[in-house]
Design an enzyme around this catalytic site. Structure first.
Site, PDB file in Angstrom:
ATOM      1  N   ASN A   1     103.466  48.407 -80.955  1.00 19.75           N
ATOM      2  CA  ASN A   1     102.032  47.876 -81.274  1.00 19.75           C
ATOM      3  C   ASN A   1     100.831  47.602 -79.924  1.00 19.75           C
ATOM      4  O   ASN A   1      99.290  47.931 -79.723  1.00 19.75           O
ATOM      5  CB  ASN A   1     101.209  46.460 -82.292  1.00 19.75           C
ATOM      6  CG  ASN A   1      99.987  46.388 -82.185  1.00 19.75           C
ATOM      7  OD1 ASN A   1      99.078  47.111 -82.711  1.00 19.75           O
ATOM      8  ND2 ASN A   1      99.769  45.078 -81.568  1.00 19.75           N
TER       9      ASN A   1
ATOM     10  N   TYR B   1      93.266  56.903 -71.868  1.00 22.90           N
ATOM     11  CA  TYR B   1      94.101  56.396 -72.973  1.00 22.90           C
ATOM     12  C   TYR B   1      94.530  57.572 -74.593  1.00 22.90           C
ATOM     13  O   TYR B   1      95.372  57.591 -75.531  1.00 22.90           O
ATOM     14  CB  TYR B   1      92.774  55.941 -73.808  1.00 22.90           C
ATOM     15  CG  TYR B   1      92.802  55.308 -74.549  1.00 22.90           C
ATOM     16  CD1 TYR B   1      93.405  54.160 -74.818  1.00 22.90           C
ATOM     17  CD2 TYR B   1      92.501  55.318 -76.082  1.00 22.90           C
ATOM     18  CE1 TYR B   1      94.471  53.157 -76.522  1.00 22.90           C
ATOM     19  CE2 TYR B   1      93.237  55.001 -77.563  1.00 22.90           C
ATOM     20  CZ  TYR B   1      93.329  53.733 -77.655  1.00 22.90           C
ATOM     21  OH  TYR B   1      93.315  53.385 -79.177  1.00 22.90           O
TER      22      TYR B   1
HETATM   23  P1  NAP Z   1      93.708  44.163 -78.941  1.00 26.34           P
HETATM   24  O1  NAP Z   1      93.252  42.823 -79.392  1.00 26.34           O
HETATM   25  O2  NAP Z   1      93.296  43.798 -77.006  1.00 26.34           O
HETATM   26  O3  NAP Z   1      95.309  43.135 -78.868  1.00 26.34           O
HETATM   27  C1  NAP Z   1      96.292  43.812 -77.787  1.00 26.34           C
HETATM   28  C2  NAP Z   1      97.823  42.966 -78.249  1.00 26.34           C
HETATM   29  O4  NAP Z   1      98.486  44.023 -77.449  1.00 26.34           O
HETATM   30  C3  NAP Z   1      97.188  41.713 -77.528  1.00 26.34           C
HETATM   31  O5  NAP Z   1      98.333  41.538 -77.951  1.00 26.34           O
HETATM   32  C4  NAP Z   1      98.369  42.032 -76.290  1.00 26.34           C
HETATM   33  O6  NAP Z   1      98.256  40.913 -75.277  1.00 26.34           O
HETATM   34  C5  NAP Z   1      99.092  42.444 -76.040  1.00 26.34           C
HETATM   35  N1  NAP Z   1      99.683  43.798 -74.873  1.00 26.34           N
HETATM   36  C6  NAP Z   1      98.613  43.853 -73.720  1.00 26.34           C
HETATM   37  N2  NAP Z   1      99.092  44.707 -72.777  1.00 26.34           N
HETATM   38  C7  NAP Z   1     100.272  44.042 -73.049  1.00 26.34           C
HETATM   39  C8  NAP Z   1     101.243  43.657 -72.069  1.00 26.34           C
HETATM   40  N3  NAP Z   1     101.047  44.484 -70.561  1.00 26.34           N
HETATM   41  N4  NAP Z   1     103.144  43.310 -72.101  1.00 26.34           N
HETATM   42  C9  NAP Z   1     102.602  42.835 -73.225  1.00 26.34           C
HETATM   43  N5  NAP Z   1     101.789  42.677 -74.326  1.00 26.34           N
HETATM   44  C10 NAP Z   1      99.874  43.197 -74.250  1.00 26.34           C
HETATM   45  O7  NAP Z   1      94.097  45.191 -79.219  1.00 26.34           O
HETATM   46  P2  NAP Z   1      94.232  46.025 -81.231  1.00 26.34           P
HETATM   47  O8  NAP Z   1      92.638  46.890 -81.265  1.00 26.34           O
HETATM   48  O9  NAP Z   1      94.614  44.709 -81.552  1.00 26.34           O
HETATM   49  O10 NAP Z   1      95.050  47.140 -80.638  1.00 26.34           O
HETATM   50  C11 NAP Z   1      96.591  47.130 -80.495  1.00 26.34           C
HETATM   51  C12 NAP Z   1      96.997  48.747 -80.962  1.00 26.34           C
HETATM   52  O11 NAP Z   1      96.527  49.866 -81.946  1.00 26.34           O
HETATM   53  C13 NAP Z   1      96.837  49.837 -79.658  1.00 26.34           C
HETATM   54  O12 NAP Z   1      97.789  49.826 -79.307  1.00 26.34           O
HETATM   55  C14 NAP Z   1      95.346  50.376 -79.453  1.00 26.34           C
HETATM   56  O13 NAP Z   1      95.026  50.968 -78.391  1.00 26.34           O
HETATM   57  C15 NAP Z   1      96.196  50.604 -81.215  1.00 26.34           C
HETATM   58  N6  NAP Z   1      94.223  50.647 -81.477  1.00 26.34           N
HETATM   59  C16 NAP Z   1      93.427  50.595 -81.176  1.00 26.34           C
HETATM   60  C17 NAP Z   1      91.950  50.711 -82.304  1.00 26.34           C
HETATM   61  C18 NAP Z   1      91.136  49.093 -82.517  1.00 26.34           C
HETATM   62  O14 NAP Z   1      89.571  50.260 -81.968  1.00 26.34           O
HETATM   63  N7  NAP Z   1      91.183  48.365 -81.995  1.00 26.34           N
HETATM   64  C19 NAP Z   1      91.415  51.913 -83.197  1.00 26.34           C
HETATM   65  C20 NAP Z   1      93.351  52.839 -82.819  1.00 26.34           C
HETATM   66  C21 NAP Z   1      93.964  52.455 -82.491  1.00 26.34           C
HETATM   67  P3  NAP Z   1      97.889  39.967 -74.410  1.00 26.34           P
HETATM   68  O15 NAP Z   1      97.121  40.687 -73.570  1.00 26.34           O
HETATM   69  O16 NAP Z   1      98.392  38.860 -73.969  1.00 26.34           O
HETATM   70  O17 NAP Z   1      99.470  40.712 -73.600  1.00 26.34           O
END
Ligand code: NAP
Length: 258
Positions: free
Chosen positions: A89, A154
């Protein structure tokens, strides 16, 4: 408690979608490894799960570093037992027109979104195949299925995640393991808050108007919740979900109809 005794690793489990996936798997009895870079966030999610009667442990890893994904998978397996569910994720986003994407930025996005997904899967898969069961769930995006302005890095990374998922699914199809991608539209998390900030900074638009612009991209005129994404992950991890393999499960209120 359909996941009692199952071991799950949720990358990016410290907040947003990953945190909700961790909570929901734990509620169904799974022992959850909650992983990300920020100790306070992963510890808070793991503590919250334990306080509400579930089982979880925090694991710190920076998946932008190629060696840390396989090391994380090994650490979780040796601490909690063989992995049943790997939820890739962790992800990052940025936006810029193609002409302005630096190679460094391109590589930064690919390292976390694609390469870490590949390396964690590669590390987890042999034991799953050997045991004849396991679930790989990759959190992709509708950007794995469609292109749009200013998200080339992305969207390319999420298309790569989906292509990778389909190939893994084909390789493991006869083994009892499945690999699928969940493809949400905009979800109400920190990632969208950052998108709003970028729109405000680039256009000078007020933030509530920037948020409306994002919501209006969905036919339902709303952001999805992390709970909706977590429910889909739960289905994919369940026994009832064992026939779903190699799919891109789109969750976008009906925006993408092909
Ligand atoms: P978020 O709130 O920014 O959370 C992202 C998570 O990934 C955080 O726990 C972050 O923690 C971790 N992360 C980021 N860089 C990292 C690294 N280098 N190593 C390990 N962990 C890392 O984002 P989210 O919206 O929950 O997104 C989760 C997933 O869903 C992503 O793959 C995103 O592309 C996908 N997604 C999101 C959306 C949306 O609209 N929000 C839509 C479609 C898909 P740390 O920064 O502490 O490492």
């Amino acid at each position: 408690m359909k996941f009692t005794g199952r071991v799950a690793l949720v990358t990016g489990g410290g907040r947003g979608i990953g945190a909700e996936i961790a909570r929901s798997l734990a509620r169904e009895g799974a022992v959850v490894a909650v992983s990300a870079r920020t100790p306070s966030e992963v510890e808070a999610v793991a503590d919250e799960i334990v306080k509400s009667g579930g089982q979880a442990r925090p694991f710190i890893a920076d998946l932008s570093q190629a060696d840390q994904g396989p090391a994380l998978v090994a650490r979780v397996a040796s601490t909690l037992g063989p992995l049943d569910f790997l939820i890739n994720n962790a992800g990052i986003a940025s936006s810029a027109p193609v002409a302005k994407i630096s190679l460094e930025e391109w590589n930064r996005i690919f390292a976390v979104n694609v390469t870490a997904t590949f390396l964690c899967t590669q590390a987890a898969l042999p034991a799953m195949v050997q045991r004849g069961s396991g679930r790989i769930v990759n959190i992709a995006s509708v950007a794995a299925r469609v292109g749009a302005r200013y998200i080339a890095a992305y969207a390319a990374s999420k298309h790569a995640v989906l292509g990778f998922t389909r190939c893994v699914a084909a390789e493991v199809a006869a083994s009892g393991v499945t690999a699928n991608a969940v493809c949400p539209g905009f979800v109400d998390t920190e990632m969208v808050a950052q998108s709003v900030s970028r729109i405000v900074a680039k256009t000078g638009m007020p933030s509530d108007q920037a948020l409306e612009t994002i919501k209006n991209q969905s036919p339902q005129k709303r952001l999805l919740t992390s709970t909706e994404v977590a429910a889909m992950v739960s289905l994919l991890c369940s026994e009832e979900g064992r026939g779903i393999n190699g799919q891109a499960l789109v969750l976008d209120g009906g925006g993408l109809l092909a």
